[in-house]
Design a protein around this motif. Structure first.
Motif, short mmCIF file in Angstrom:
data_model
loop_
_atom_site.label_atom_id
_atom_site.label_comp_id
_atom_site.label_asym_id
_atom_site.label_seq_id
_atom_site.Cartn_x
_atom_site.Cartn_y
_atom_site.Cartn_z
N MET A 1 51.97 -70.84 0.86
CA MET A 1 52.18 -69.87 1.93
C MET A 1 53.41 -69.01 1.66
O MET A 1 53.49 -67.86 2.07
N THR A 2 54.39 -69.54 0.95
CA THR A 2 55.63 -68.81 0.72
C THR A 2 55.38 -67.49 0.03
O THR A 2 55.82 -66.44 0.48
N ARG A 3 54.65 -67.53 -1.10
CA ARG A 3 54.43 -66.31 -1.87
C ARG A 3 53.44 -65.39 -1.19
O ARG A 3 53.62 -64.17 -1.16
N GLN A 4 52.38 -65.93 -0.61
CA GLN A 4 51.33 -65.08 -0.08
C GLN A 4 51.78 -64.30 1.15
O GLN A 4 51.18 -63.29 1.49
N PHE A 5 52.85 -64.72 1.80
CA PHE A 5 53.28 -64.02 3.01
C PHE A 5 54.32 -62.94 2.76
O PHE A 5 54.77 -62.30 3.71
N GLU A 6 54.71 -62.72 1.52
CA GLU A 6 55.70 -61.69 1.25
C GLU A 6 55.23 -60.30 1.71
O GLU A 6 56.01 -59.55 2.30
N PRO A 7 53.97 -59.90 1.47
CA PRO A 7 53.54 -58.59 1.96
C PRO A 7 53.58 -58.47 3.48
O PRO A 7 53.96 -57.43 4.02
N GLN A 8 53.19 -59.52 4.18
CA GLN A 8 53.22 -59.49 5.64
C GLN A 8 54.66 -59.38 6.16
O GLN A 8 54.93 -58.66 7.12
N LYS A 9 55.56 -60.10 5.54
CA LYS A 9 56.97 -60.00 5.93
C LYS A 9 57.47 -58.57 5.77
O LYS A 9 58.14 -58.02 6.67
N ALA A 10 57.16 -57.97 4.63
CA ALA A 10 57.64 -56.61 4.36
C ALA A 10 57.05 -55.62 5.37
O ALA A 10 57.75 -54.71 5.84
N ARG A 11 55.78 -55.76 5.70
CA ARG A 11 55.15 -54.85 6.66
C ARG A 11 55.76 -55.00 8.04
O ARG A 11 56.01 -53.99 8.73
N ALA A 12 56.00 -56.22 8.46
CA ALA A 12 56.58 -56.43 9.78
C ALA A 12 57.98 -55.84 9.85
O ALA A 12 58.32 -55.14 10.81
N ALA A 13 58.82 -56.11 8.86
CA ALA A 13 60.19 -55.59 8.86
C ALA A 13 60.18 -54.07 8.86
O ALA A 13 60.99 -53.43 9.55
N ALA A 14 59.28 -53.45 8.09
CA ALA A 14 59.20 -51.99 8.04
C ALA A 14 58.78 -51.42 9.39
O ALA A 14 59.27 -50.37 9.82
N TRP A 15 57.87 -52.11 10.07
CA TRP A 15 57.43 -51.63 11.39
C TRP A 15 58.56 -51.66 12.40
O TRP A 15 58.76 -50.71 13.16
N PHE A 16 59.32 -52.74 12.41
CA PHE A 16 60.44 -52.84 13.35
C PHE A 16 61.47 -51.73 13.09
O PHE A 16 62.00 -51.15 14.03
N ARG A 17 61.71 -51.40 11.82
CA ARG A 17 62.64 -50.31 11.52
C ARG A 17 62.08 -48.97 11.97
O ARG A 17 62.82 -48.13 12.52
N ALA A 18 60.79 -48.75 11.76
CA ALA A 18 60.18 -47.48 12.18
C ALA A 18 60.22 -47.32 13.69
O ALA A 18 60.48 -46.23 14.21
N LEU A 19 59.95 -48.40 14.41
CA LEU A 19 60.02 -48.34 15.87
C LEU A 19 61.45 -48.05 16.32
O LEU A 19 61.67 -47.27 17.25
N ARG A 20 62.41 -48.68 15.68
CA ARG A 20 63.82 -48.40 15.98
C ARG A 20 64.14 -46.92 15.84
O ARG A 20 64.76 -46.31 16.73
N ASP A 21 63.69 -46.31 14.75
CA ASP A 21 63.98 -44.90 14.52
C ASP A 21 63.35 -44.01 15.60
O ASP A 21 63.96 -43.03 16.06
N GLU A 22 62.14 -44.34 16.00
CA GLU A 22 61.46 -43.56 17.04
C GLU A 22 62.21 -43.66 18.38
O GLU A 22 62.38 -42.66 19.08
N ILE A 23 62.66 -44.85 18.71
CA ILE A 23 63.37 -45.05 19.98
C ILE A 23 64.72 -44.35 19.96
O ILE A 23 65.11 -43.70 20.94
N LEU A 24 65.45 -44.45 18.86
CA LEU A 24 66.75 -43.78 18.78
C LEU A 24 66.60 -42.28 18.99
O LEU A 24 67.38 -41.65 19.72
N ALA A 25 65.61 -41.69 18.34
CA ALA A 25 65.39 -40.25 18.48
C ALA A 25 65.05 -39.88 19.92
O ALA A 25 65.54 -38.87 20.45
N ALA A 26 64.22 -40.68 20.56
CA ALA A 26 63.83 -40.39 21.95
C ALA A 26 65.01 -40.49 22.90
O ALA A 26 65.18 -39.66 23.80
N PHE A 27 65.85 -41.49 22.70
CA PHE A 27 67.01 -41.67 23.59
C PHE A 27 68.04 -40.56 23.40
O PHE A 27 68.64 -40.09 24.37
N MET A 28 68.25 -40.12 22.18
CA MET A 28 69.19 -39.02 21.96
C MET A 28 68.64 -37.72 22.53
O MET A 28 69.41 -36.88 23.03
N ALA A 29 67.33 -37.55 22.50
CA ALA A 29 66.73 -36.36 23.11
C ALA A 29 66.95 -36.35 24.62
O ALA A 29 67.18 -35.29 25.22
N ILE A 30 66.90 -37.52 25.26
CA ILE A 30 67.18 -37.60 26.69
C ILE A 30 68.63 -37.20 26.97
O ILE A 30 68.92 -36.46 27.91
#
Length: 296
Positions: A1-30
């Motif tokens: 399981m250790t090796r096979q989950f590396e792609p899922q880990k990377a996708r999840a971490a990237a999604w959280f960063r992308a959501l962060r960027d969207e929220i920061l932009a929206a809050f600064m626009a307010i």
């Protein structure tokens, strides 16, 4: 399981960063848009970004994150939006807690990996509700799961705000499983309750943990839906209330309610306990605390 989950880990971490960027932009626009109404004479708030590091008990690098905090804005008195990716071995207390929750293999193998986004906004205007949101993925060599949720914390409640917030979260849940909203709303009602005060810390939302249906793609899609629902759930409430005048009495009510919020996060919040016990940056873990509060 250790090796096979590396792609899922990377996708999840990237999604959280992308959501962060969207929220920061929206809050600064307010902040930029608030050119009339209470506190509009202040400079629009901006986020200060700080990289954080987690050190293991042996001192080696164990991941970290990025803390983004805005202080003293026109609309947001304090808001933090953090992302993190941490790994290593759980300490004895955290390992015992995970084992008690039924995480397989945790008694003998304390290795873990976790990534997520955590947001708490304390608003300047007492008529605008405070809000919390987080989603995360947790992995061990023997199991993985998702957790998170969002809840609204007004000091002056408006029923239409509460209804709108819950409706947005319900729609996100219903798109994946018609049982999710009822289950996760009840879980939030129980989880965000302050026993020593005998009351909830706000008007609820959804909360879930240990989500593993056996289908990682489906569970990740649900977590993404929760994240995508946050801005549509919260921003209309900010727009409705940010220009509403407030009194000294309203401000006092707000500060007392923030005291309740601080009590909950310091005494009961599972994420606060986990972050401090696993050696994550204390400023990032305690980002959720309000800039000002009072007790009667």
């Amino acid at each position: 399981m250790t090796r096979q989950f590396e792609p899922q880990k990377a996708r999840a971490a990237a999604w959280f960063r992308a959501l962060r960027d969207e929220i920061l932009a929206a809050f600064m626009a307010i902040e930029d848009a608030h050119s009339a109404g209470p506190a509009s004479d202040l400079a629009p708030g901006r986020f200060e970004r700080t990289q954080t590091q987690r050190k293991s008990t042996h001192g080696e690098d164990a991941g970290g994150g990025c803390m983004n905090v805005m202080r003293g804005g026109r609309v947001f008195e304090k808001v933090g939006v953090n992302v993190s990716v941490v790994h290593g071995n759980l300490g004895a207390r955290a390992q015992s807690a995970m084992a008690a929750r039924g995480v397989p293999g945790m008694e003998t193998d304390p290795r873990f990996w976790a990534s997520g986004i955590s947001l708490v906004a304390h608003m300047r205007n007492p008529n605008v509700p405070a809000v919390h949101m987080n989603t995360r993925m947790f992995w061990t060599p023997h199991a993985w799961w998702f957790g998170g949720g969002a809840d609204l914390n007004p000091c002056i409640e408006y029923e239409d705000d509460t209804s709108h917030f819950h409706a947005a979260l319900a729609a996100a849940c219903d798109a994946h499983d018609p049982s999710y909203y009822g289950r996760f709303k009840s879980w939030a009602d129980e989880y965000f309750f302050v026993p020593h005060r005998g009351r909830a810390r706000g008007v609820g939302g959804i909360f879930f943990d240990d989500l593993n249906t056996g289908n990682w793609e489906a569970d990740f899609a649900f977590v993404q839906s929760v994240g995508k629902a946050f801005l549509p759930a919260f921003l209309p409430l900010v727009e409705r209330r940010r220009k509403t005048p407030w009194s000294d009495e309203d401000r006092d009510t707000q500060l007392v309610h923030r005291g309740l919020y601080a009590e909950y996060n310091l005494v009961y919040d599972r994420g606060t306990k986990f972050g401090l016990e696993t050696g994550h940056d204390a400023n990032a873990v305690l980002m959720s605390l309000p800039p000002l509060a009072k007790w009667v």
